[in-house]
Design an enzyme around this catalytic site. Structure first.
Site, PDB file in Angstrom:
ATOM      1  CB  THR A  36      -1.011   0.003   1.171  1.00  0.00           C
ATOM      2  OG1 THR A  36      -1.998   0.999   0.910  1.00  0.00           O
ATOM      3  CG2 THR A  36      -0.380   0.243   2.529  1.00  0.00           C
ATOM      4  CB  CYS A  42      -3.953   6.742   5.583  1.00  0.00           C
ATOM      5  SG  CYS A  42      -5.012   7.811   4.591  1.00  0.00           S
ATOM      6  CG  HIS A  59      -4.215   2.796   2.866  1.00  0.00           C
ATOM      7  ND1 HIS A  59      -3.171   3.056   2.004  1.00  0.00           N
ATOM      8  CD2 HIS A  59      -4.579   4.005   3.365  1.00  0.00           C
ATOM      9  CE1 HIS A  59      -2.924   4.365   1.979  1.00  0.00           C
ATOM     10  NE2 HIS A  59      -3.774   4.959   2.798  1.00  0.00           N
TER      11      HIS A  59
END
Lengths: 175, 290
Positions: A36, A42, A59
């Site tokens: 990711t 995040c 994620h």
């Protein structure tokens, strides 16, 4: 092939499954790698069972789904409190056992000079720790905070987790 | 230190602004919507026509059991929606391949551009700002300077900026230390060369450092600045620059932006972006990043 429930949007390029923002991928194929990109505030959460060789990568973007319950229904991976349970349940369905899971987190950065007004990254980290504490889950490693962007990579062959930032890579967990 | 004009002169092929964007920008800034002219733009572009047909027949605008043809679709969607589709499509061509210098994967800069447009539009609606279409346009174009940096420095960019990166400094400050200018400044200059109105150039130029005091202060710049931060929280177009930007206190206070509203804007922007991507049947690789 990894399971692909309708809410998951991961894409695959030559054995590399790319997990987008607000996205989850689960996998039981040791030849694959889950990755990711662009973890800012995040947080990426990887889980891996080294015996079953089953794992997953989430994620998530925001801490709590109550901010937008309608969107949480459509995209549960957007929020920590809806995405994390989905990640663990999906891994259990593939044969993973909670007591064997290696859990890693990366991301949770902040914009500069936030002065406590928003603290999206910190709130993401706090919510994650709260969820883990409630469910007796220990983090094996984490690389969070700061203001940097991170890429997180989970190798399904051995559960190795690496984090790349500004062109430099470091291993967070390996056998 | 290098002069911005010298760099712009030196680049053989500066990023071009599609003529359709110029025409739509004229309509937006003058506040006039010429449906006939938009139809002319659309009819000459197959990708645009397809996008409009998809949108008009989508769950949001369509009618079950009925298919609208292009002419009906144009009437059904109306000028404002059509202008946005034109901008989204044409800006896609500009941004989709760029961003490698900033460590962005293909498509990431485009997602960041569209995310900025949607976030600016969202904030403008929340605050009843009359120029919300201009917010959309400026949000979309705010990072055109990254196209120039990409073309000029290419793969050398990271090694050049690395020496000047400081955890406490904003990324635009680091760029200025490294190059003598930052991507927002050069973006503003490029917009000027494109002949865009001064207010748009100024918004691009100051979208990371909005002026707080009159007469320079402009709510348009404030909104695009806040939209840029919303995009960071939504994980859009985060490259080597990471989150090394600041939300100006006067923007936060002026817009009354609190934690709840910011997080709601983040989630709405991201969901709208996903809807558009799906409607465009975009071939972009999912996930941005470094």
């Amino acid at each position: 092939m990894p399971p692909s429930p309708t809410t998951y949007r991961s894409t695959e390029v030559v054995g590399r499954i790319v997990v987008g923002v607000a996205d989850i991928a689960l996998c039981d194929d040791p030849s694959r790698t889950l990755v990711t990109y662009a973890l800012g505030s995040c947080i990426g959460v990887s889980i891996y069972d080294p015996v079953a060789r089953v794992g997953g990568l989430l994620h998530f973007m925001l801490p709590e789904s109550k901010i937008n319950t309608e969107k949480a229904g459509q995209s549960p991976a957007m929020f920590a409190d809806t995405g994390v349970p989905l990640l663990f349940k999906g891994a259990y369905e593939l044969g993973a056992k909670k007591e064997r899971l290696i859990v890693i987190a990366a991301g949770g950065a902040e914009v500069l000079a936030d002065d406590g007004h928003f603290k999206v990254g910190s709130r993401n980290r706090t919510m994650l720790r709260k969820l883990f504490w409630k469910n007796n889950i220990l983090l094996s490693a984490d690389d969070t905070g700061g203001s940097i962007s991170r890429t997180m990579i989970l190798k399904m062959s051995d559960g190795e987790v690496t984090v790349r930032s500004k062109g430099k890579e470091r291993t967070l967990w390996s056998t | 230190m290098v002069d911005i004009d010298q760099i712009l002169d030196k680049i053989d092929r500066l990023p071009a602004l599609p003529s359709s964007v110029v025409r739509v920008t004229d309509m937006l800034t003058s506040g006039t919507t010429d449906l006939g002219e938009i139809e002319q733009i659309v009819r000459h572009d197959e990708a645009l026509s397809m996008a409009i047909l998809r949108q008009a027949n989508s769950a949001r605008y369509g009618r079950p059991g009925r298919m609208f043809d292009l002419k009906q679709s144009i009437v059904r969607l109306g000028g404002k929606v059509l202008m946005k589709i034109v901008l989204e499509q044409q800006a896609s061509a500009m941004f989709v391949r760029a961003g490698a210098a900033y460590g962005l994967r293909r498509g990431a800069l485009w997602r960041g551009a569209l995310g900025g447009a949607l976030a600016a539009d969202q904030i403008a609606r929340t605050h009843g700002f009359a120029d919300k279409d201009l917010c959309f346009l400026c949000g979309l174009l705010r990072d055109v300077g990254k196209l120039v940096m990409d073309m000029h420095f290419g793969s050398e960019y990271l090694s050049l900026i690395s020496k000047h990166m400081r955890p406490e400094g904003t990324f635009v400050e680091c760029e200025r230390e490294a190059f003598g200018f930052d991507h927002a400044q050069i973006g503003g200059e490029l917009a000027g060369r494109w002949g865009l109105p001064e207010r748009i150039c100024k918004t691009i130029r100051f979208h990371h450092e909005p002026p707080a005091e009159a007469p320079e202060h402009d709510l348009l710049v404030d909104i695009v600045h806040a939209a840029d931060i919303i995009c960071l929280w939504a994980g859009l177009a985060i490259g080597y620059d990471g989150l090394q930007y600041k939300l100006a206190p006067h923007v936060r206070d002026g817009l009354g932006l609190d934690r709840r509203e910011a997080e709601l804007d983040v989630s709405l922007t991201w969901c709208r972006l996903r809807e558009i991507e799906e409607s465009m049947e975009s071939a972009l690789v999912q996930g941005d990043g470094s």
